[in-house]
Design an enzyme around this catalytic site. Structure first.
Site, PDB file in Angstrom:
ATOM      1  N   PRO A  37      -6.556 122.867  69.173  1.00 13.60           N
ATOM      2  CA  PRO A  37      -5.242 123.499  69.361  1.00 13.60           C
ATOM      3  C   PRO A  37      -4.150 122.694  68.652  1.00 13.60           C
ATOM      4  O   PRO A  37      -4.059 121.484  68.816  1.00 13.60           O
ATOM      5  CB  PRO A  37      -5.042 123.473  70.875  1.00 13.60           C
ATOM      6  CG  PRO A  37      -6.397 123.264  71.458  1.00 13.60           C
ATOM      7  CD  PRO A  37      -7.162 122.476  70.443  1.00 13.60           C
ATOM      8  N   GLU A  38      -3.368 123.385  67.854  1.00 12.71           N
ATOM      9  CA  GLU A  38      -2.245 122.762  67.164  1.00 12.71           C
ATOM     10  C   GLU A  38      -0.962 123.130  67.910  1.00 12.71           C
ATOM     11  O   GLU A  38      -0.993 123.924  68.844  1.00 12.71           O
ATOM     12  CB  GLU A  38      -2.189 123.279  65.719  1.00 12.71           C
ATOM     13  CG  GLU A  38      -3.416 122.930  64.881  1.00 12.71           C
ATOM     14  CD  GLU A  38      -3.331 121.519  64.303  1.00 12.71           C
ATOM     15  OE1 GLU A  38      -2.269 120.884  64.408  1.00 12.71           O
ATOM     16  OE2 GLU A  38      -4.341 121.069  63.743  1.00 12.71           O
TER      17      GLU A  38
END
Ligand SMILES: [Zn+2]
Length: 271
Positions: A2-3
């Site tokens: 996840p960014e």
């Protein structure tokens, strides 16, 4: 992994489901995440009401009455708010049972995520202190970047990806933002002009905003068992397009390794 856009989308999805809710109890099924889930978390959180959900970098800050739950999704973590009676899934490690009969479940197959509690200001927590500005914060400006880059020979792409410079600019977003700003990712940070820094500030914000928007349309509902963030595909102009024609000038896109990361750019459009 996840960014920042995925974490921000998670925050926005959880906010209406959690703010104002009271935690009845906590069940820990597996304590060994990246750092152990604190012993006594059940006692600490029981009776706490959620005031707000904020984000700093890729940390979610669940602000309660007497402290803050700091959540990091690691490589594979995700959060769901579902009816508490729903059966546990594999890798559901922690659940917060809420006063409305639902539960916030933290699922993480690789267990690089984290769930920590602090009574103090979370922004001075050792994990969060020393981070650079948020990309949408007013402190992220061309003059800030120019000052920080002064005399530095490190290439501008790893410089931009350094969380001490600015948080949340991962590998794909860095390649895309540098393309849009017309900056060669190999250029020494200290040799980037002031107008180029200004273009980069705008490009970073545009790329991340597009990804957040894409996430908002991808995830309609966090309140069902299917709702989990994926990777939000922005329209990629250079990343992953090695050898293909540049969208602007048709020159083949170059692919190099820079700071051990795949890097894509157009040698004609990016100086
Ligand atoms: Zn080009």
């Amino acid at each position: 992994m996840p960014e920042l856009p995925e974490v921000e989308t998670t925050r926005r999805g959880l906010e209406p489901l959690l703010v104002g809710r009271t935690v009845r109890s906590v069940r820990v099924h597996n304590r060994s995440l990246r750092w152990p889930v604190p012993r006594g978390i059940s006692k600490t959180l029981a009776g706490e009401r959620v005031r707000a959900i904020d984000r700093r970098s890729k940390y979610l800050l669940v602000r309660c009455m007497h402290g803050t739950l700091i959540i990091h999704l690691g490589m594979t973590g995700h959060l769901r708010v579902i009816p508490a009676a729903e059966p546990l899934r594999k890798h559901d490690h922690v659940e917060l049972l809420l006063d409305d009969g639902r539960a916030l479940r933290f699922n993480d197959s690789r267990r690089f995520g984290a769930l920590l509690w602090t009574k103090d200001d979370p922004l001075v927590h050792p994990l969060l202190t020393g981070l650079g500005p948020e990309p949408f914060d007013g402190a992220f400006t061309d003059s800030y970047l120019a000052g920080r880059a002064k005399g530095r020979v490190v290439a501008v792409k790893p410089f931009l990806m350094d969380a001490k410079t600015v948080v949340g600019v991962g590998n794909i977003y860095a390649s895309e933002a540098l393309f849009r700003a017309g900056i060669d990712p190999r250029r020494a940070a200290g040799k980037v002009s002031r107008p180029a820094w200004q273009r980069l500030v705008t490009a970073v914000r545009d790329v991340l905003a597009e990804a957040i928007e894409a996430g908002g349309t991808t995830i309609r509902d966090f309140a069902n068992s299917a709702g989990e963030p994926g990777y939000f595909r922005i329209s990629l102009r250079v990343y992953g397009r090695g050898g293909e024609p540049c969208v602007t000038c048709a020159t083949p896109v170059k692919q190099v390794r820079l700071g051990q990361r795949s890097t894509y750019f157009c040698a004609k459009c990016q100086k």
